[in-house]
Motif scaffolding. Sequence first.
Motif, PDB file in Angstrom:
ATOM      1  N   GLU A  49     -12.146  25.865  -3.865  1.00  0.00           N
ATOM      2  CA  GLU A  49     -12.431  27.293  -3.708  1.00  0.00           C
ATOM      3  C   GLU A  49     -12.071  27.755  -2.290  1.00  0.00           C
ATOM      4  O   GLU A  49     -12.310  27.035  -1.327  1.00  0.00           O
ATOM      5  CB  GLU A  49     -13.914  27.579  -4.007  1.00  0.00           C
ATOM      6  N   VAL A  50     -11.516  28.955  -2.231  1.00  0.00           N
ATOM      7  CA  VAL A  50     -11.023  29.476  -0.958  1.00  0.00           C
ATOM      8  C   VAL A  50     -11.849  30.685  -0.533  1.00  0.00           C
ATOM      9  O   VAL A  50     -12.053  31.625  -1.319  1.00  0.00           O
ATOM     10  CB  VAL A  50      -9.527  29.888  -1.103  1.00  0.00           C
ATOM     11  N   HIS A  51     -12.336  30.653   0.712  1.00  0.00           N
ATOM     12  CA  HIS A  51     -13.097  31.775   1.277  1.00  0.00           C
ATOM     13  C   HIS A  51     -12.211  33.017   1.320  1.00  0.00           C
ATOM     14  O   HIS A  51     -11.085  32.975   1.815  1.00  0.00           O
ATOM     15  CB  HIS A  51     -13.570  31.413   2.701  1.00  0.00           C
ATOM     16  N   LYS A  55     -10.949  34.448  -1.254  1.00  0.00           N
ATOM     17  CA  LYS A  55     -10.162  34.548  -2.490  1.00  0.00           C
ATOM     18  C   LYS A  55     -11.095  34.373  -3.699  1.00  0.00           C
ATOM     19  O   LYS A  55     -11.158  35.233  -4.566  1.00  0.00           O
ATOM     20  CB  LYS A  55      -9.067  33.483  -2.492  1.00  0.00           C
ATOM     21  N   ASP A  56     -11.811  33.273  -3.737  1.00  0.00           N
ATOM     22  CA  ASP A  56     -12.759  33.046  -4.838  1.00  0.00           C
ATOM     23  C   ASP A  56     -14.071  33.783  -4.557  1.00  0.00           C
ATOM     24  O   ASP A  56     -14.623  34.446  -5.424  1.00  0.00           O
ATOM     25  CB  ASP A  56     -13.020  31.549  -5.015  1.00  0.00           C
ATOM     26  N   PRO A 110     -19.250  26.528  -1.335  1.00  0.00           N
ATOM     27  CA  PRO A 110     -17.942  26.473  -1.998  1.00  0.00           C
ATOM     28  C   PRO A 110     -17.756  25.145  -2.728  1.00  0.00           C
ATOM     29  O   PRO A 110     -18.228  24.107  -2.264  1.00  0.00           O
ATOM     30  CB  PRO A 110     -16.939  26.596  -0.844  1.00  0.00           C
ATOM     31  N   THR A 145     -15.028  22.306  -4.439  1.00  0.00           N
ATOM     32  CA  THR A 145     -13.707  21.802  -4.042  1.00  0.00           C
ATOM     33  C   THR A 145     -12.633  22.737  -4.608  1.00  0.00           C
ATOM     34  O   THR A 145     -12.673  23.075  -5.789  1.00  0.00           O
ATOM     35  CB  THR A 145     -13.484  20.378  -4.618  1.00  0.00           C
TER      36      THR A 145
END
Length: 218
Positions: free
Chosen positions: A58-60, A62-63, A54, A56
């Motif tokens: 970025e969301v597990h 979601k992205d 990931p 900076t």
Amino acid sequence: MTEAAPSTTPPIARRGLLLVLSSPSGAGKTTLAKRLLAADLGIAMSVSVTTRHPRTGEVHGKDYFFVDDQRFATMREEGALLEWARVFDNHYGTPREWVEAAVKSGRDVLFDIDWQGAQQLAEKMPGDIVRVFILPPSGAVLEDRLRNRNQDPPEIVARRMAAASAEISHWAEYDYVVINADLDESLAGIRAILTAERLKRERLSGLMAFVREMQKAL
Ligand SMILES: Nc1nc2c(ncn2[C@@H]2O[C@H](COP(=O)(O)OP(=O)(O)OP(=O)(O)O)[C@@H](O)[C@H]2O)c(=O)[nH]1
Ligand SMILES: [Mg+2]
């Protein structure tokens, strides 16, 4: 700018469609995807699985769903991925179940995937896929964007340019091509494509029943 008030057109059952956006890196595909999702409540993003780390912000979930190599291999072997590809040094894939359920229930799905993924989806769900290729306005603009992205060394920039050129070579496999010189204009183009594709007779599975019902009254 979100969806207008519900229309007065009677609801006709239909299958959801798969709207695929592909482009070389730096053409604005991810930005356009985010703008489209914000503007149209009827389409949802397919969240891919990837083995890349990931970045900076970025969301597990979601992205991406960020997984390790072993987990990715297991998903692939179990048939949990609708398509998958290696891009640069990482693996990317589309979780199958969520997409199939969405399409069945008439929801549209947006994909930010490369040409390899688009080809596989077209093979598996030919009647549902709508492919849009995003081109930059010129080679010079793309080169500028790729150079200025991060402070990367020249060999990384050169590698990105070669990858961009390879991705662009697949443009003719797509149903539509949008030249992204202006974000608003490109977004309007993609929304027009989506509107028209939603109206396609082949997708309107409830049309037969609707017309039959109408004819009863005639
Ligand atoms: N086939 C396939 N490609 C994917 C999938 N998810 C992402 N990709 C593609 O993998 C490439 C790299 O994506 P990222 O790692 O997010 O990097 P990025 O900086 O967003 O790359 P660009 O969008 O190309 O600028 C992009 O071209 C994506 O469209 C997937 O599930 N399947
Ligand atoms: Mg991207």
